[in-house]
Scaffold this active site. Structure first.
Site, PDB file in Angstrom:
ATOM      1  N   GLY A  39      17.891  39.193  64.029  1.00  0.00           N
ATOM      2  CA  GLY A  39      17.571  40.227  65.011  1.00  0.00           C
ATOM      3  C   GLY A  39      18.780  40.638  65.838  1.00  0.00           C
ATOM      4  CG  ASN A 117      11.944  38.376  74.349  1.00  0.00           C
ATOM      5  OD1 ASN A 117      12.059  39.578  74.578  1.00  0.00           O
ATOM      6  ND2 ASN A 117      12.722  37.463  74.909  1.00  0.00           N
ATOM      7  CD  GLN A 145       9.302  37.430  70.109  1.00  0.00           C
ATOM      8  OE1 GLN A 145       8.208  36.936  69.817  1.00  0.00           O
ATOM      9  NE2 GLN A 145      10.384  36.697  70.257  1.00  0.00           N
ATOM     10  CB  SER A 165      14.355  38.204  63.568  1.00  0.00           C
ATOM     11  OG  SER A 165      14.836  36.889  63.424  1.00  0.00           O
ATOM     12  CB  ALA A 166      13.408  35.844  58.404  1.00  0.00           C
ATOM     13  CG  HIS A 167      14.046  32.895  63.660  1.00  0.00           C
ATOM     14  ND1 HIS A 167      13.730  32.362  64.868  1.00  0.00           N
ATOM     15  CD2 HIS A 167      14.991  33.829  63.901  1.00  0.00           C
ATOM     16  CE1 HIS A 167      14.457  32.952  65.812  1.00  0.00           C
ATOM     17  NE2 HIS A 167      15.230  33.853  65.238  1.00  0.00           N
ATOM     18  CB  THR A 203      28.293  37.379  48.943  1.00  0.00           C
ATOM     19  OG1 THR A 203      29.532  37.763  48.370  1.00  0.00           O
ATOM     20  CG2 THR A 203      27.354  36.876  47.873  1.00  0.00           C
ATOM     21  CB  CYS A 290      16.468  34.106  73.432  1.00  0.00           C
ATOM     22  SG  CYS A 290      15.050  34.346  72.381  1.00  0.00           S
TER      23      CYS A 290
HETATM   24  N1  PLP Z   1      14.916  40.506  69.726  1.00  0.00           N
HETATM   25  C1  PLP Z   1      13.910  39.802  70.268  1.00  0.00           C
HETATM   26  C2  PLP Z   1      12.799  40.524  70.945  1.00  0.00           C
HETATM   27  C3  PLP Z   1      13.910  38.402  70.182  1.00  0.00           C
HETATM   28  O1  PLP Z   1      12.913  37.712  70.734  1.00  0.00           O
HETATM   29  C4  PLP Z   1      14.979  37.758  69.536  1.00  0.00           C
HETATM   30  C5  PLP Z   1      15.042  36.290  69.450  1.00  0.00           C
HETATM   31  O2  PLP Z   1      14.248  35.573  69.929  1.00  0.00           O
HETATM   32  C6  PLP Z   1      16.000  38.549  68.975  1.00  0.00           C
HETATM   33  C7  PLP Z   1      15.934  39.914  69.090  1.00  0.00           C
HETATM   34  C8  PLP Z   1      17.152  37.917  68.261  1.00  0.00           C
HETATM   35  O3  PLP Z   1      16.780  37.571  66.969  1.00  0.00           O
HETATM   36  P1  PLP Z   1      17.619  36.466  66.145  1.00  0.00           P
HETATM   37  O4  PLP Z   1      17.297  35.148  66.742  1.00  0.00           O
HETATM   38  O5  PLP Z   1      17.123  36.603  64.741  1.00  0.00           O
HETATM   39  O6  PLP Z   1      19.055  36.837  66.258  1.00  0.00           O
END
Ligand code: PLP
Length: 352
Positions: A39, A117, A145, A165-167, A203, A290
């Site tokens: 992300g 988030n 999110q 974002s995958a996670h 890559t 974060c």
């Molecule tokens: N944007 C939002 C709203 C997020 O909550 C997050 C991470 O928690 C990100 C971006 C950043 O994503 P990444 O952890 O994949 O860099």
């Protein structure tokens, strides 16, 4: 050469397949999917890739964006771009009217996240895009999110770019995507060979991308089951929270993600509460996960007009598909206990 049916499965190209799976997650076209490292990179690419090669002008972002969007915007500001902030209301919402207010003749990009988030508040990005498009302004939305937690339809949001974002949807860490409308020209952040349609050199992280694709496929498949389950848990959690003196739910009246409940627990700092609950095996985050480690109150809560001291008492409870009713009871029991400790005058006197 004719490939016998038994071997057909072997010739599936993993990256194109994942591109289709991720495209389906947000109802986009596979050619609109650019894989990134997550992300943060997607948000950087949206802003900086847009700004590169364009005459310096103005961009507007909402006050409640994630730091991975705010930081590149501020970086561009340092390099001559005008940066305007779009206000959030006290319910954590960014109204189309607020967006319209900041757009001026110089504005060429607006960025408003689809779901926050910290509070989980879902924005009406389609209405925001209408306002921006009327003024010929490009729209980006951070759907990191939101994707996998609500139905996301790239075209219906009206946005030209969308970060994923995958996670955040049970996929691997370190992989994400930027969805880009075909009409939009962006500069790559990473120049290299022709990877990702020339938009991101290097890559590919094939294992991560394949994991992202599978996670996206499962998120689509399980969306209804998971959200029904999470809504039920959230209702239970919030019913219990309302019964605890000194606890309030942030943006309670707003449309929010089913997995996110941000609370203010008067009288105890979020960081302290987090550590005390951690000892009981409960993982919550204080403010923005974060930005954890920072003792400053959350910029999101401040933007909503929450008092600085009270904003320090914020804790975010994120629910996942594997949580159950017992977890909610366990959390509420320990939260009540923690608050009873800080509210008990005898303990207070003893501590002072
Ligand atoms: N944007 C939002 C709203 C997020 O909550 C997050 C991470 O928690 C990100 C971006 C950043 O994503 P990444 O952890 O994949 O860099």
């Amino acid at each position: 050469m004719v490939i016998p049916p038994a071997f057909m499965a072997l010739v599936v190209q993993p990256v194109p397949q994942a591109r289709e799976q991720v495209a389906l997650l947000v109802k986009a076209h596979p050619r609109q999917v650019i894989f990134t490292s997550g992300g943060t990179e997607s948000n950087n690419m949206a802003l900086k890739g847009f700004a590169a090669g364009r005459k310096q002008a103005a961009m507007a972002i909402s006050e409640i964006e994630h730091s991975s969007l705010i930081a590149p915007a501020q970086n561009l500001q340092q390099h001559g771009w005008q940066l305007d902030l779009i206000e959030s209301d006290s319910a954590g919402r960014v109204s189309p009217a607020a967006v319209s207010e900041v757009i001026n003749d110089e504005t060429c990009l607006v960025s408003v996240m689809l779901a926050n988030n910290e509070t989980g508040v879902i924005q009406d990005v389609a209405a925001i895009s209408d306002v921006a498009r009327e003024r010929e302004v490009i729209v980006h939305t951070d759907a990191v999110q939101a994707a996998g937690k609500i139905t996301v339809d790239f075209a219906a949001t009206g946005a030209h770019m969308m970060s994923l974002s995958a996670h955040k949807l049970y996929g691997p860490k370190g992989v994400g995507a930027l969805i880009v409308h075909k009409s939009l020209e962006l500069e790559p952040l990473l120049h290299g060979t022709g990877h990702e349609m020339g938009m991101r050199g290097g890559t590919e992280n094939v294992a991560g991308i394949v994991g992202f694709g599978k996670a996206a496929e499962l998120a689509v498949k399980n969306l209804e089951t998971h959200t029904t389950h999470l809504h039920e848990l959230q209702r239970l959690l919030e019913r219990g929270l309302r019964e605890i003196t000194g606890v309030s739910i942030v943006a309670e009246q707003s449309l929010r993600l089913a997995n996110t409940t941000c609370i203010l627990a008067e009288g105890i700092e979020g960081e302290t509460l987090l550590m005390n609950l951690d000892r009981q095996g409960i993982a919550v985050s204080s403010g923005s996960a974060c930005a954890s480690g920072s003792t400053n109150p959350s910029h999101v809560l401040l933007a909503m007009g929450i008092d600085r001291d009270l904003a320090r008492c914020a804790v975010r409870v994120s629910l996942g598909k594997d949580n159950n009713r017992d977890d909610i009871d366990y959390f509420l029991k320990h939260l009540r206990r923690e608050l009873a400790n800080v509210q008990d005058p005898a303990l207070q006197a003893w501590a002072s």
